[in-house]
Enzyme design. Sequence first.
Site, PDB file in Angstrom:
ATOM      1  CE  LYS A 112     -28.980   0.342  -9.869  1.00  0.00           C
ATOM      2  NZ  LYS A 112     -28.650  -0.452  -8.662  1.00  0.00           N
ATOM      3  CE  LYS A 192     -30.027  10.806  -4.571  1.00  0.00           C
ATOM      4  NZ  LYS A 192     -30.796   9.419  -4.905  1.00  0.00           N
ATOM      5  CE  LYS A 195     -17.384   5.958  -1.252  1.00  0.00           C
ATOM      6  NZ  LYS A 195     -16.752   4.490  -1.797  1.00  0.00           N
TER       7      LYS A 195
END
Length: 325
Positions: A112, A192, A195
Amino acid sequence: MKKRLFSGIQPSGEVHIGNYLGAIKNWISLLDDYDCIFSIVDYHAITVEYSPGVMQERIINAAATNIAAGLDTDRCIIFVQSQVPEHTELTWVLNTLTPMGILERMTQFKDKAQQNEKNINVGLFDYPVLQTADILLYKGQAVPVGEDQVQHIELSREIARKFNTRYGELFPEPQHILSNAPRIMGLDGKNKMSKSMNNYISLIEKPDAIWKKLSRAVTDENRKRRDDPGNPDICNVYTLHKYFSTDSELDRINKQCRSAEIGCVDCKKILSENMVKELEPIREKSLELINNPVSVMDTLNAGAEKCRKIAKETMSEVRSLMGLR
Ligand code: TRP
Protein backbone atom coordinates in the site's frame (compact mmCIF):
# COMPACT_ATOMS: atom_id res chain seq x y z
CA MET A 1 -20.11 -21.73 25.28
CA LYS A 2 -19.42 -20.94 21.64
CA LYS A 3 -16.10 -19.46 20.62
CA ARG A 4 -16.10 -15.79 19.62
CA LEU A 5 -15.51 -15.10 15.93
CA PHE A 6 -14.58 -11.67 14.59
CA SER A 7 -13.98 -10.37 11.10
CA GLY A 8 -13.79 -7.02 9.36
CA ILE A 9 -15.57 -5.82 6.23
CA GLN A 10 -14.05 -3.00 4.18
CA PRO A 11 -16.63 -0.37 3.16
CA SER A 12 -15.21 -0.29 -0.33
CA GLY A 13 -18.45 0.26 -2.25
CA GLU A 14 -20.13 -2.52 -4.17
CA VAL A 15 -19.77 -6.06 -2.89
CA HIS A 16 -18.82 -8.42 -5.73
CA ILE A 17 -19.05 -12.16 -6.31
CA GLY A 18 -15.40 -12.51 -5.34
CA ASN A 19 -16.29 -11.26 -1.84
CA TYR A 20 -19.40 -13.43 -1.85
CA LEU A 21 -17.72 -16.69 -2.88
CA GLY A 22 -14.44 -16.05 -1.10
CA ALA A 23 -15.65 -14.61 2.20
CA ILE A 24 -19.36 -14.16 2.84
CA LYS A 25 -20.38 -17.75 2.03
CA ASN A 26 -17.70 -19.00 4.39
CA TRP A 27 -18.91 -16.68 7.16
CA ILE A 28 -22.48 -17.90 6.69
CA SER A 29 -21.34 -21.49 7.20
CA LEU A 30 -19.79 -20.48 10.55
CA LEU A 31 -22.75 -18.53 11.97
CA ASP A 32 -24.17 -21.45 13.96
CA ASP A 33 -20.92 -22.72 15.41
CA TYR A 34 -19.49 -19.42 16.61
CA ASP A 35 -20.59 -16.30 18.41
CA CYS A 36 -20.05 -13.98 15.44
CA ILE A 37 -19.26 -10.27 15.27
CA PHE A 38 -18.64 -8.47 11.97
CA SER A 39 -17.38 -4.92 11.82
CA ILE A 40 -17.53 -2.49 8.94
CA VAL A 41 -14.06 -1.07 9.34
CA ASP A 42 -14.32 2.60 8.40
CA TYR A 43 -11.29 3.59 10.52
CA HIS A 44 -9.23 1.20 8.41
CA ALA A 45 -10.70 2.60 5.20
CA ILE A 46 -9.52 6.16 5.92
CA THR A 47 -5.84 5.15 5.88
CA VAL A 48 -5.91 5.57 2.09
CA GLU A 49 -7.40 8.37 -0.02
CA TYR A 50 -11.21 8.39 0.05
CA SER A 51 -14.13 10.77 -0.42
CA PRO A 52 -15.90 11.74 2.82
CA GLY A 53 -19.06 12.44 0.81
CA VAL A 54 -19.58 8.81 -0.17
CA MET A 55 -18.42 7.10 3.01
CA GLN A 56 -21.89 6.75 4.57
CA GLU A 57 -23.32 5.39 1.35
CA ARG A 58 -20.53 2.82 1.19
CA ILE A 59 -21.10 1.75 4.77
CA ILE A 60 -24.83 1.29 4.15
CA ASN A 61 -24.15 -0.59 0.91
CA ALA A 62 -21.65 -2.88 2.57
CA ALA A 63 -24.01 -3.61 5.45
CA ALA A 64 -27.08 -4.06 3.23
CA THR A 65 -25.38 -6.38 0.76
CA ASN A 66 -23.72 -8.53 3.39
CA ILE A 67 -26.99 -8.87 5.29
CA ALA A 68 -28.88 -9.66 2.08
CA ALA A 69 -26.27 -12.25 1.09
CA GLY A 70 -26.85 -14.14 4.31
CA LEU A 71 -25.30 -12.42 7.33
CA ASP A 72 -28.58 -12.73 9.14
CA THR A 73 -28.55 -10.21 11.99
CA ASP A 74 -30.57 -12.55 14.19
CA ARG A 75 -27.56 -14.84 14.17
CA CYS A 76 -24.68 -12.35 14.33
CA ILE A 77 -23.76 -8.78 15.19
CA ILE A 78 -22.88 -6.26 12.49
CA PHE A 79 -21.69 -2.81 13.50
CA VAL A 80 -19.58 0.13 12.34
CA GLN A 81 -16.10 0.28 13.87
CA SER A 82 -16.03 4.05 14.49
CA GLN A 83 -19.21 3.78 16.57
CA VAL A 84 -17.24 1.96 19.26
CA PRO A 85 -14.48 4.34 20.47
CA GLU A 86 -12.71 1.58 22.42
CA HIS A 87 -11.22 0.30 19.13
CA THR A 88 -8.92 3.29 18.93
CA GLU A 89 -8.37 3.34 22.67
CA LEU A 90 -7.12 -0.25 22.71
CA THR A 91 -5.04 0.47 19.61
CA TRP A 92 -3.08 3.06 21.59
CA VAL A 93 -2.37 0.60 24.35
CA LEU A 94 -1.31 -2.12 21.91
CA ASN A 95 0.91 0.38 20.06
CA THR A 96 3.12 0.45 23.12
CA LEU A 97 3.64 -3.32 22.82
CA THR A 98 4.35 -3.38 19.08
CA PRO A 99 7.89 -3.02 17.75
CA MET A 100 8.20 -0.71 14.71
CA GLY A 101 10.33 -3.35 13.00
CA ILE A 102 7.47 -5.87 12.86
CA LEU A 103 5.13 -3.36 11.24
CA GLU A 104 7.80 -2.44 8.70
CA ARG A 105 7.81 -6.05 7.54
CA MET A 106 4.05 -6.23 6.86
CA THR A 107 3.50 -7.11 3.21
CA GLN A 108 0.25 -5.18 2.95
CA PHE A 109 1.89 -2.04 4.33
CA LYS A 110 4.75 -2.32 1.85
CA ASP A 111 2.30 -2.81 -1.04
CA LYS A 112 0.00 0.00 0.00
CA ALA A 113 2.89 2.35 0.70
CA GLN A 114 4.10 1.73 -2.83
CA GLN A 115 0.65 2.42 -4.28
CA ASN A 116 0.14 5.54 -2.13
CA GLU A 117 3.58 7.10 -2.30
CA LYS A 118 2.23 10.58 -1.59
CA ASN A 119 0.30 9.53 1.48
CA ILE A 120 2.29 7.06 3.57
CA ASN A 121 0.64 8.09 6.81
CA VAL A 122 1.10 6.75 10.34
CA GLY A 123 -2.40 5.24 10.21
CA LEU A 124 -1.45 3.10 7.24
CA PHE A 125 1.60 1.92 9.18
CA ASP A 126 -0.47 1.24 12.29
CA TYR A 127 -3.30 -0.50 10.39
CA PRO A 128 -2.41 -4.01 11.66
CA VAL A 129 -2.46 -2.82 15.28
CA LEU A 130 -5.97 -1.38 14.84
CA GLN A 131 -6.91 -4.75 13.32
CA THR A 132 -5.46 -6.51 16.36
CA ALA A 133 -7.45 -4.22 18.65
CA ASP A 134 -10.62 -5.06 16.68
CA ILE A 135 -10.16 -8.73 17.48
CA LEU A 136 -8.83 -8.53 21.03
CA LEU A 137 -11.47 -6.06 22.19
CA TYR A 138 -14.01 -8.89 21.88
CA LYS A 139 -11.51 -11.58 22.90
CA GLY A 140 -11.93 -13.02 19.43
CA GLN A 141 -10.64 -16.57 19.03
CA ALA A 142 -11.49 -17.31 15.40
CA VAL A 143 -10.86 -14.91 12.54
CA PRO A 144 -11.97 -15.92 9.04
CA VAL A 145 -9.83 -14.07 6.50
CA GLY A 146 -8.27 -14.41 3.08
CA GLU A 147 -4.67 -15.48 2.50
CA ASP A 148 -3.51 -11.85 2.35
CA GLN A 149 -4.54 -11.22 5.97
CA VAL A 150 -2.83 -14.19 7.60
CA GLN A 151 0.28 -12.17 8.41
CA HIS A 152 -1.87 -9.65 10.27
CA ILE A 153 -3.52 -12.37 12.35
CA GLU A 154 -0.11 -13.81 13.21
CA LEU A 155 0.84 -10.36 14.43
CA SER A 156 -2.31 -10.20 16.55
CA ARG A 157 -1.28 -13.44 18.23
CA GLU A 158 2.13 -12.00 18.98
CA ILE A 159 0.65 -8.82 20.46
CA ALA A 160 -1.86 -10.81 22.54
CA ARG A 161 0.97 -12.96 23.90
CA LYS A 162 3.02 -9.87 24.72
CA PHE A 163 0.16 -8.28 26.61
CA ASN A 164 -0.54 -11.46 28.55
CA THR A 165 3.12 -11.90 29.51
CA ARG A 166 3.66 -8.29 30.47
CA TYR A 167 0.39 -7.47 32.25
CA GLY A 168 -1.41 -10.74 32.99
CA GLU A 169 -3.46 -13.34 31.14
CA LEU A 170 -6.37 -11.62 29.39
CA PHE A 171 -6.51 -12.25 25.65
CA PRO A 172 -6.89 -15.57 23.81
CA GLU A 173 -4.51 -15.89 20.85
CA PRO A 174 -6.69 -15.43 17.74
CA GLN A 175 -6.57 -18.21 15.13
CA HIS A 176 -7.23 -17.49 11.48
CA ILE A 177 -9.69 -19.57 9.49
CA LEU A 178 -8.91 -19.70 5.77
CA SER A 179 -11.90 -19.99 3.50
CA ASN A 180 -11.68 -23.04 1.22
CA ALA A 181 -12.70 -21.07 -1.85
CA PRO A 182 -9.50 -20.28 -3.73
CA ARG A 183 -9.13 -16.65 -4.68
CA ILE A 184 -11.70 -15.72 -7.27
CA MET A 185 -10.19 -14.34 -10.45
CA GLY A 186 -11.78 -11.40 -12.24
CA LEU A 187 -13.42 -11.48 -15.66
CA ASP A 188 -10.05 -10.66 -17.23
CA GLY A 189 -8.94 -14.12 -16.08
CA LYS A 190 -5.63 -12.65 -14.91
CA ASN A 191 -6.13 -10.63 -11.74
CA LYS A 192 -7.93 -11.28 -8.50
CA MET A 193 -11.50 -10.00 -8.76
CA SER A 194 -11.58 -6.47 -7.36
CA LYS A 195 -13.31 -3.15 -7.57
CA SER A 196 -10.15 -1.34 -8.57
CA MET A 197 -9.35 -3.69 -11.48
CA ASN A 198 -12.91 -3.24 -12.78
CA ASN A 199 -13.09 -6.97 -13.54
CA TYR A 200 -15.98 -7.82 -11.24
CA ILE A 201 -19.67 -8.70 -11.14
CA SER A 202 -21.37 -7.06 -8.20
CA LEU A 203 -24.09 -8.64 -6.08
CA ILE A 204 -26.57 -5.98 -7.18
CA GLU A 205 -25.84 -6.28 -10.90
CA LYS A 206 -28.97 -6.43 -13.08
CA PRO A 207 -29.44 -9.67 -15.08
CA ASP A 208 -28.67 -8.00 -18.41
CA ALA A 209 -25.57 -6.39 -16.92
CA ILE A 210 -24.39 -9.79 -15.70
CA TRP A 211 -24.78 -11.13 -19.22
CA LYS A 212 -23.04 -8.13 -20.75
CA LYS A 213 -20.05 -8.52 -18.45
CA LEU A 214 -19.86 -12.29 -18.87
CA SER A 215 -20.07 -12.05 -22.63
CA ARG A 216 -16.78 -10.15 -22.58
CA ALA A 217 -15.11 -12.41 -20.00
CA VAL A 218 -11.84 -14.06 -21.00
CA THR A 219 -11.99 -17.84 -21.58
CA ASP A 220 -9.33 -20.35 -22.69
CA GLU A 221 -7.24 -18.02 -24.84
CA ASN A 222 -5.96 -20.86 -27.00
CA ARG A 223 -9.47 -21.42 -28.27
CA LYS A 224 -9.48 -18.96 -31.14
CA ARG A 225 -12.44 -20.18 -33.18
CA ARG A 226 -15.78 -21.76 -32.38
CA ASP A 227 -14.61 -25.06 -33.89
CA ASP A 228 -11.43 -25.28 -31.80
CA PRO A 229 -11.69 -27.66 -28.83
CA GLY A 230 -11.36 -25.80 -25.50
CA ASN A 231 -9.68 -26.63 -22.24
CA PRO A 232 -11.88 -26.03 -19.17
CA ASP A 233 -8.89 -26.55 -16.87
CA ILE A 234 -7.45 -23.19 -17.87
CA CYS A 235 -10.75 -21.37 -18.43
CA ASN A 236 -11.85 -18.89 -15.77
CA VAL A 237 -15.46 -18.99 -16.97
CA TYR A 238 -15.47 -22.73 -16.31
CA THR A 239 -14.03 -22.07 -12.85
CA LEU A 240 -16.93 -19.70 -12.15
CA HIS A 241 -19.34 -22.42 -13.32
CA LYS A 242 -18.10 -24.54 -10.40
CA TYR A 243 -19.73 -22.10 -7.98
CA PHE A 244 -23.03 -21.61 -9.75
CA SER A 245 -23.81 -24.75 -11.76
CA THR A 246 -24.79 -28.30 -10.83
CA ASP A 247 -22.38 -31.25 -11.04
CA SER A 248 -24.18 -32.70 -14.03
CA GLU A 249 -24.06 -29.36 -15.86
CA LEU A 250 -20.36 -29.10 -15.10
CA ASP A 251 -19.76 -32.58 -16.42
CA ARG A 252 -21.62 -31.89 -19.62
CA ILE A 253 -19.98 -28.51 -20.24
CA ASN A 254 -16.56 -29.98 -19.57
CA LYS A 255 -17.05 -32.71 -22.20
CA GLN A 256 -18.79 -30.54 -24.76
CA CYS A 257 -16.16 -27.79 -24.49
CA ARG A 258 -13.31 -30.26 -25.06
CA SER A 259 -15.06 -31.67 -28.12
CA ALA A 260 -16.12 -28.24 -29.41
CA GLU A 261 -19.76 -29.28 -29.24
CA ILE A 262 -20.53 -26.02 -27.45
CA GLY A 263 -18.86 -22.67 -27.91
CA CYS A 264 -17.88 -20.12 -25.28
CA VAL A 265 -21.03 -18.09 -25.90
CA ASP A 266 -23.27 -21.08 -25.12
CA CYS A 267 -21.22 -21.87 -22.06
CA LYS A 268 -21.46 -18.28 -20.82
CA LYS A 269 -25.22 -18.24 -21.39
CA ILE A 270 -25.66 -21.17 -19.05
CA LEU A 271 -23.41 -19.53 -16.46
CA SER A 272 -25.27 -16.25 -16.76
CA GLU A 273 -28.64 -17.94 -16.18
CA ASN A 274 -27.41 -19.84 -13.15
CA MET A 275 -25.71 -16.78 -11.71
CA VAL A 276 -28.85 -14.69 -12.11
CA LYS A 277 -30.88 -17.44 -10.40
CA GLU A 278 -28.64 -17.36 -7.33
CA LEU A 279 -27.99 -13.61 -7.21
CA GLU A 280 -31.45 -12.27 -7.99
CA PRO A 281 -32.87 -12.79 -4.46
CA ILE A 282 -29.74 -11.21 -2.99
CA ARG A 283 -30.03 -8.25 -5.34
CA GLU A 284 -33.69 -7.72 -4.48
CA LYS A 285 -33.07 -7.90 -0.74
CA SER A 286 -30.03 -5.61 -1.02
CA LEU A 287 -31.95 -2.97 -2.94
CA GLU A 288 -34.82 -3.18 -0.50
CA LEU A 289 -32.36 -2.44 2.34
CA ILE A 290 -30.38 0.19 0.45
CA ASN A 291 -33.62 2.02 -0.31
CA ASN A 292 -34.47 1.98 3.37
CA PRO A 293 -31.19 3.15 4.93
CA VAL A 294 -32.89 4.09 8.19
CA SER A 295 -33.64 0.44 8.91
CA VAL A 296 -30.04 -0.51 8.12
CA MET A 297 -28.80 2.24 10.44
CA ASP A 298 -31.10 0.97 13.20
CA THR A 299 -29.58 -2.47 12.81
CA LEU A 300 -26.06 -1.06 12.88
CA ASN A 301 -26.84 1.10 15.93
CA ALA A 302 -28.21 -1.90 17.78
CA GLY A 303 -25.05 -3.83 16.89
CA ALA A 304 -22.82 -1.01 18.12
CA GLU A 305 -24.74 -0.85 21.37
CA LYS A 306 -24.04 -4.53 22.11
CA CYS A 307 -20.40 -4.13 21.12
CA ARG A 308 -19.85 -1.07 23.30
CA LYS A 309 -20.91 -3.11 26.31
CA ILE A 310 -18.34 -5.84 25.60
CA ALA A 311 -15.69 -3.29 24.64
CA LYS A 312 -16.13 -1.29 27.84
CA GLU A 313 -15.65 -4.39 29.96
CA THR A 314 -12.48 -5.40 28.13
CA MET A 315 -11.04 -1.88 28.39
CA SER A 316 -11.69 -1.75 32.10
CA GLU A 317 -9.86 -5.08 32.52
CA VAL A 318 -7.01 -3.74 30.38
CA ARG A 319 -6.72 -0.53 32.39
CA SER A 320 -6.82 -2.32 35.68
CA LEU A 321 -4.11 -4.84 34.69
CA MET A 322 -1.94 -1.97 33.44
CA GLY A 323 -2.23 0.10 36.57
CA LEU A 324 -4.15 2.86 34.83
CA ARG A 325 -7.21 4.49 36.41
N1 TRP B 1 -7.78 -5.86 7.12
C1 TRP B 1 -8.93 -6.66 6.80
C2 TRP B 1 -9.05 -6.73 5.26
O1 TRP B 1 -8.58 -5.86 4.58
C3 TRP B 1 -10.19 -6.10 7.37
C4 TRP B 1 -10.19 -6.16 8.86
C5 TRP B 1 -10.15 -5.12 9.73
C6 TRP B 1 -10.24 -7.34 9.66
N2 TRP B 1 -10.18 -5.54 11.00
C7 TRP B 1 -10.23 -6.90 11.00
C8 TRP B 1 -10.27 -8.71 9.35
C9 TRP B 1 -10.24 -7.81 12.05
C10 TRP B 1 -10.29 -9.60 10.41
C11 TRP B 1 -10.28 -9.16 11.74
O2 TRP B 1 -9.66 -7.63 4.75
